[in-house]
Scaffold this motif. Structure first.
Motif, short mmCIF file in Angstrom:
data_model
loop_
_atom_site.label_atom_id
_atom_site.label_comp_id
_atom_site.label_asym_id
_atom_site.label_seq_id
_atom_site.Cartn_x
_atom_site.Cartn_y
_atom_site.Cartn_z
N HIS A 210 -9.08 5.69 11.09
CA HIS A 210 -8.12 6.46 10.29
C HIS A 210 -8.02 7.92 10.74
O HIS A 210 -7.11 8.64 10.31
CB HIS A 210 -8.48 6.38 8.79
N HIS A 211 -8.94 8.36 11.60
CA HIS A 211 -8.86 9.71 12.16
C HIS A 211 -7.98 9.78 13.41
O HIS A 211 -7.61 10.88 13.83
CB HIS A 211 -10.26 10.21 12.55
N MET A 212 -7.65 8.63 14.01
CA MET A 212 -7.01 8.62 15.32
C MET A 212 -5.51 8.91 15.23
O MET A 212 -4.82 8.44 14.33
CB MET A 212 -7.20 7.27 15.99
N ASP A 213 -5.02 9.67 16.20
CA ASP A 213 -3.57 9.91 16.31
C ASP A 213 -2.85 8.66 16.80
O ASP A 213 -1.73 8.38 16.39
CB ASP A 213 -3.30 11.08 17.27
N ASP A 214 -3.48 7.92 17.72
CA ASP A 214 -2.89 6.70 18.28
C ASP A 214 -3.92 5.59 18.17
O ASP A 214 -4.74 5.39 19.08
CB ASP A 214 -2.46 6.92 19.73
N ALA B 221 0.83 -1.20 0.00
CA ALA B 221 0.00 0.00 0.00
C ALA B 221 0.86 1.25 0.00
O ALA B 221 2.04 1.22 0.33
CB ALA B 221 -0.91 -0.01 1.23
N LEU B 222 0.24 2.34 -0.36
CA LEU B 222 0.91 3.64 -0.27
C LEU B 222 1.29 3.92 1.17
O LEU B 222 0.68 3.39 2.10
CB LEU B 222 -0.05 4.74 -0.76
N ASN B 223 2.28 4.76 1.38
CA ASN B 223 2.59 5.22 2.73
C ASN B 223 1.40 6.00 3.28
O ASN B 223 0.76 6.76 2.56
CB ASN B 223 3.83 6.11 2.73
N ARG B 224 1.11 5.79 4.56
CA ARG B 224 -0.02 6.47 5.16
C ARG B 224 0.25 7.95 5.31
O ARG B 224 1.34 8.37 5.74
CB ARG B 224 -0.33 5.85 6.53
N VAL B 225 -0.76 8.76 4.96
CA VAL B 225 -0.67 10.22 5.11
C VAL B 225 -1.81 10.66 6.02
O VAL B 225 -2.98 10.62 5.63
CB VAL B 225 -0.80 10.93 3.75
N PRO B 226 -1.52 11.06 7.27
CA PRO B 226 -2.58 11.51 8.17
C PRO B 226 -3.39 12.65 7.55
O PRO B 226 -2.87 13.45 6.76
CB PRO B 226 -1.81 11.99 9.41
N GLU B 227 -4.64 12.72 7.92
CA GLU B 227 -5.50 13.76 7.37
C GLU B 227 -5.02 15.14 7.82
O GLU B 227 -4.58 15.32 8.95
CB GLU B 227 -6.94 13.54 7.82
N PRO B 228 -5.11 16.14 6.93
CA PRO B 228 -4.68 17.49 7.30
C PRO B 228 -5.61 18.11 8.33
O PRO B 228 -6.75 17.67 8.51
CB PRO B 228 -4.76 18.26 5.96
N THR C 120 -12.59 15.36 -2.16
CA THR C 120 -11.35 15.61 -1.42
C THR C 120 -11.35 14.89 -0.09
O THR C 120 -10.35 14.30 0.33
CB THR C 120 -11.14 17.12 -1.21
N LEU C 121 -12.50 14.92 0.61
CA LEU C 121 -12.61 14.22 1.90
C LEU C 121 -12.35 12.74 1.74
O LEU C 121 -11.61 12.13 2.53
CB LEU C 121 -13.99 14.44 2.51
N LEU C 122 -12.93 12.13 0.70
CA LEU C 122 -12.73 10.70 0.49
C LEU C 122 -11.28 10.39 0.15
O LEU C 122 -10.70 9.44 0.69
CB LEU C 122 -13.65 10.20 -0.63
N GLU C 123 -10.68 11.19 -0.70
CA GLU C 123 -9.28 10.96 -1.07
C GLU C 123 -8.37 11.06 0.15
O GLU C 123 -7.49 10.22 0.36
CB GLU C 123 -8.84 11.97 -2.12
N GLN C 124 -8.59 12.08 0.98
CA GLN C 124 -7.76 12.24 2.18
C GLN C 124 -7.96 11.07 3.14
O GLN C 124 -7.00 10.58 3.75
CB GLN C 124 -8.11 13.56 2.87
N SER C 125 -9.20 10.59 3.26
CA SER C 125 -9.48 9.48 4.16
C SER C 125 -8.83 8.19 3.67
O SER C 125 -8.31 7.40 4.47
CB SER C 125 -10.99 9.28 4.30
N LEU C 126 -8.86 7.96 2.36
CA LEU C 126 -8.21 6.77 1.82
C LEU C 126 -6.71 6.78 2.09
O LEU C 126 -6.11 5.75 2.42
CB LEU C 126 -8.47 6.68 0.31
N PRO D 289 -5.40 2.18 -0.14
CA PRO D 289 -5.14 1.53 -1.43
C PRO D 289 -3.65 1.29 -1.67
O PRO D 289 -2.78 1.84 -0.98
CB PRO D 289 -5.69 2.54 -2.45
N ALA D 290 -3.39 0.46 -2.67
CA ALA D 290 -2.01 0.07 -2.98
C ALA D 290 -1.30 1.05 -3.87
O ALA D 290 -0.07 1.06 -3.94
CB ALA D 290 -2.00 -1.31 -3.62
N SER D 291 -2.04 1.92 -4.58
CA SER D 291 -1.39 2.80 -5.55
C SER D 291 -2.18 4.08 -5.73
O SER D 291 -3.36 4.17 -5.35
CB SER D 291 -1.27 2.09 -6.91
N GLU D 292 -1.53 5.06 -6.33
CA GLU D 292 -2.20 6.32 -6.66
C GLU D 292 -3.36 6.07 -7.61
O GLU D 292 -4.42 6.70 -7.51
CB GLU D 292 -1.20 7.29 -7.31
#
Length: 235
Positions: free
Chosen positions: A137-141, A4-11, A190-196, A167-170
């Motif tokens: 996916h919203h949690m810090d810990d 999978a892609l590296n995880r990017v926390p939501e802004p 945008t919300l869905l993309e950030q959550s994924l 997901p595994a890829s862009e």
């Protein structure tokens, strides 16, 4: 092996009220109904089902991160659980949840409170079932959050958690947003993309479940974008 892609926390959210409104207007009806059906099936599988039919001693249910309360409103239409307690840390989501509850006419059947996994103000073993939808996916810990959910669950009780899978890829991100949000406004896409991008993979969640005392948790991909974890607390 595809990873999978590296995880990017939501802004950070700039306008929480606007985001809550955008989220609440997205059409989650089908996925929310599927959640309710699958939760009730898991309750039966966990051996908690007889309580649903004998007319006494209803199940004590906690919904962690209820968002705008769409799922507990669906559940409140069914005389299955004792008045569910639902918690949400975000004030804008709480306000929207309160509006939805009153609009449904079911506000007396749901106990809405401020609260978050990791700092739940309930005694150990207080609930027969603990559920959450699209929260981890919203949690810090996430480990601390899941451990707290297990803590307030009684031995033999059911933990039922569903969330997005990273997901595994862009290309997969783009395809999922197109498939499930093509008719939504840009803010919703945008919300869905950030959550994924902020989501956890099934493998990551499986390891976290083991770390919080659920080595036999059942985790499956329940849709093209969701995993579901179902576990009975040992003991």
């Amino acid at each position: 092996m595809v990873t999978a892609l590296n995880r990017v926390p939501e802004p950070a959210v700039e306008d929480a009220s606007a985001e809550a409104e955008v989220y609440d207007k997205m059409d989650h009806t089908a996925v929310n109904e599927a959640f309710c059906v699958d939760l009730l099936a898991a309750v039966e599988t966990a051996g908690l089902g007889p309580k649903l039919h004998d007319g006494v001693d209803p199940l004590r249910l906690l919904d962690v991160g209820t968002g705008t309360a769409r799922i507990p409103i669906m559940l409140a239409r069914r005389p299955i659980f004792l008045k569910p307690i639902v918690v949400e840390p975000d004030e804008a989501m709480l306000n929207r949840a309160r509006l939805n509850m009153y609009a449904s006419g079911l506000q007396a059947n749901i106990d809405l409170r401020a609260g978050a996994a990791g700092s739940l103000e309930f005694e150990d073993g207080a609930f027969d079932a603990v559920m959450s939808n699209s929260v981890l996916h919203h949690m810090d810990d996430v480990t601390a959050g899941l451990a707290d959910m297990v803590r307030v669950l009684r031995p033999g009780g059911l933990l039922f958690v569903r969330d997005l899978a990273r997901p595994a890829s862009e290309q997969d991100v783009t395809e999922l947003v197109t498939r499930h949000a093509s008719s939504e406004p840009e803010a919703a896409k945008t919300l869905l993309e950030q959550s994924l991008r902020a989501a956890y993979t099934p493998d990551e969640i499986t390891e976290i479940a083991k770390a919080v005392g659920l080595p036999d948790a059942d985790l499956v991909m329940s849709s093209d974008r969701h995993w579901t974890l179902s576990a009975v607390k040992p003991g």
